[in-house]
Design a protein around this motif. Sequence first.
Motif, mmCIF file in Angstrom:
data_model
loop_
_atom_site.group_PDB
_atom_site.id
_atom_site.type_symbol
_atom_site.label_atom_id
_atom_site.label_comp_id
_atom_site.label_asym_id
_atom_site.label_seq_id
_atom_site.Cartn_x
_atom_site.Cartn_y
_atom_site.Cartn_z
ATOM 1 N N THR A 1 25.480 -6.901 39.399
ATOM 2 C CA THR A 1 26.699 -7.710 39.446
ATOM 3 C C THR A 1 27.402 -7.773 38.090
ATOM 4 O O THR A 1 26.800 -8.186 37.095
ATOM 5 C CB THR A 1 26.367 -9.141 39.896
ATOM 6 N N GLY A 2 28.668 -7.374 38.061
ATOM 7 C CA GLY A 2 29.438 -7.422 36.830
ATOM 8 C C GLY A 2 28.985 -6.446 35.777
ATOM 9 O O GLY A 2 29.393 -6.529 34.621
ATOM 10 N N GLY A 3 28.147 -5.491 36.161
ATOM 11 C CA GLY A 3 27.547 -4.567 35.217
ATOM 12 C C GLY A 3 28.309 -3.272 35.057
ATOM 13 O O GLY A 3 29.486 -3.145 35.418
ATOM 14 N N HIS A 4 27.594 -2.252 34.573
ATOM 15 C CA HIS A 4 28.198 -0.973 34.231
ATOM 16 C C HIS A 4 27.060 0.018 34.030
ATOM 17 O O HIS A 4 25.891 -0.364 33.874
ATOM 18 C CB HIS A 4 29.048 -1.101 32.963
ATOM 19 N N ALA B 1 36.726 8.897 44.378
ATOM 20 C CA ALA B 1 35.755 8.648 45.441
ATOM 21 C C ALA B 1 36.395 7.749 46.487
ATOM 22 O O ALA B 1 36.531 6.542 46.284
ATOM 23 C CB ALA B 1 34.491 7.995 44.875
ATOM 24 N N ALA B 2 36.846 8.348 47.584
ATOM 25 C CA ALA B 2 37.529 7.611 48.660
ATOM 26 C C ALA B 2 38.720 6.828 48.125
ATOM 27 O O ALA B 2 38.946 5.673 48.503
ATOM 28 C CB ALA B 2 36.557 6.697 49.391
ATOM 29 N N GLY B 3 39.462 7.459 47.206
ATOM 30 C CA GLY B 3 40.650 6.827 46.673
ATOM 31 C C GLY B 3 40.414 5.934 45.473
ATOM 32 O O GLY B 3 41.366 5.371 44.926
ATOM 33 N N ILE B 4 39.159 5.799 45.041
ATOM 34 C CA ILE B 4 38.805 4.939 43.912
ATOM 35 C C ILE B 4 38.500 5.812 42.696
ATOM 36 O O ILE B 4 37.604 6.661 42.737
ATOM 37 C CB ILE B 4 37.568 4.075 44.233
ATOM 38 N N ARG B 5 39.275 5.615 41.614
ATOM 39 C CA ARG B 5 38.980 6.332 40.374
ATOM 40 C C ARG B 5 37.672 5.775 39.813
ATOM 41 O O ARG B 5 37.567 4.593 39.490
ATOM 42 C CB ARG B 5 40.106 6.170 39.357
ATOM 43 N N THR B 6 36.662 6.637 39.707
ATOM 44 C CA THR B 6 35.296 6.201 39.470
ATOM 45 C C THR B 6 34.704 6.916 38.265
ATOM 46 O O THR B 6 34.755 8.144 38.174
ATOM 47 C CB THR B 6 34.424 6.495 40.707
ATOM 48 N N GLY C 1 32.898 -2.069 35.462
ATOM 49 C CA GLY C 1 32.964 -1.163 34.337
ATOM 50 C C GLY C 1 34.347 -0.597 34.107
ATOM 51 O O GLY C 1 35.335 -1.329 33.989
ATOM 52 N N LEU C 2 34.435 0.727 34.092
ATOM 53 C CA LEU C 2 35.708 1.411 33.891
ATOM 54 C C LEU C 2 36.225 2.069 35.166
ATOM 55 O O LEU C 2 37.163 2.860 35.118
ATOM 56 C CB LEU C 2 35.566 2.456 32.778
ATOM 57 N N SER C 3 35.602 1.761 36.293
ATOM 58 C CA SER C 3 36.107 2.257 37.570
ATOM 59 C C SER C 3 37.280 1.394 38.039
ATOM 60 O O SER C 3 37.508 0.288 37.539
ATOM 61 C CB SER C 3 35.003 2.265 38.635
ATOM 62 N N ALA D 1 30.783 7.722 49.131
ATOM 63 C CA ALA D 1 31.928 8.535 48.710
ATOM 64 C C ALA D 1 31.638 9.252 47.393
ATOM 65 O O ALA D 1 32.068 10.399 47.185
ATOM 66 C CB ALA D 1 33.180 7.674 48.583
ATOM 67 N N VAL D 2 30.901 8.599 46.500
ATOM 68 C CA VAL D 2 30.484 9.249 45.255
ATOM 69 C C VAL D 2 29.577 10.442 45.568
ATOM 70 O O VAL D 2 29.737 11.533 44.997
ATOM 71 C CB VAL D 2 29.769 8.243 44.324
ATOM 72 N N LEU D 3 28.620 10.255 46.472
ATOM 73 C CA LEU D 3 27.766 11.372 46.884
ATOM 74 C C LEU D 3 28.612 12.514 47.437
ATOM 75 O O LEU D 3 28.397 13.689 47.101
ATOM 76 C CB LEU D 3 26.753 10.913 47.937
ATOM 77 N N ASP D 4 29.579 12.176 48.273
ATOM 78 C CA ASP D 4 30.418 13.200 48.906
ATOM 79 C C ASP D 4 31.199 13.998 47.880
ATOM 80 O O ASP D 4 31.214 15.233 47.911
ATOM 81 C CB ASP D 4 31.381 12.550 49.901
ATOM 82 N N VAL D 5 31.868 13.305 46.951
ATOM 83 C CA VAL D 5 32.738 13.998 46.006
ATOM 84 C C VAL D 5 31.927 14.839 45.028
ATOM 85 O O VAL D 5 32.426 15.847 44.503
ATOM 86 C CB VAL D 5 33.658 12.993 45.281
#
Length: 284
Positions: free
Chosen positions: A45-48, A23-28, A74-76, A94-98
């Motif tokens: 905040t700090g969640g997952h 997502a926009a270069g971020i492994r999500t 999280g794991l992103s 970006a998540v919506l887009d991908v």
Amino acid sequence: MEPHLSIWGDFAGVELRQHFVNAAGIRTRIVEAGSGPTLVMVHGTGGHLEAYTRNVRELSQHFRLVLFDMVGHGLSEKPNRPYLIDYLSDHLVAVLDVLGIERAHLSGESLGGWVAAWTAAHHPDRVDRLVLNTPGNITNNPKVMAGLKASSLAAVRDSTYETVRARVEWLFGDKSLVTDELIRFRQRLYQQEGFERAMENILAVQDWEHRAPYIWTAEWCGMITAPTLLLWTDKDPTATVEDAEILLKLIPGSTLEVIKGAGHWPQWEKPEEFNSMHVQFLEG
């Protein structure tokens, strides 16, 4: 609803998919379940994304449910830069887009509510309806900011069972609902290599110099056109029910519901009420 046993107990029997996207270069990290109108849920905040495990079974019967770990969480992926509200919002879009999602309902908890509201204001064409779930310290209380920062950093820098438990218990009105599994899962996330730096970047918005451009104001809240539900609790450690009145005035046409007996995670403490309010509001 059956008593909570474990995260996978909540997921048992639900057809879902966990996968990673760019997502926009971020492994999500993404979890999807169900079909129908899309509902994207955004953690705090700090969640997952496991913050919503108690909601997946019910809500996936009504919606295409999308859960994800925000950038830095999280794991992103965790790039080394402050995770400010516009950056987190851009990642959400970006998540919506991908995933090929043109429009979606958004439900955000705490920091996720702030990000969801900012997205609704600045990308109104992408948001159908909006739920702001205990969106967190909207009055910028310095004591709340300092406490959240201290407890979050302590849980990462000294990620013992006890320090992580203290951070998780802070979220709950009923501390007995905090499970050993939830503590140990978050402990594992916090012990990832580089997570201390990530947490510092997550908490940047708790410093006034970074927070000031994004505080809740009539200027940007007035840009929200999506029907909006403010979902509050009476034991939220970050804000009172009276604070909700501020957002009612700032966000045009917004409405308020209060879940009693819950803290900052009503989706976990009171899942039946939480789920029912979502279905009723999002289905109009």
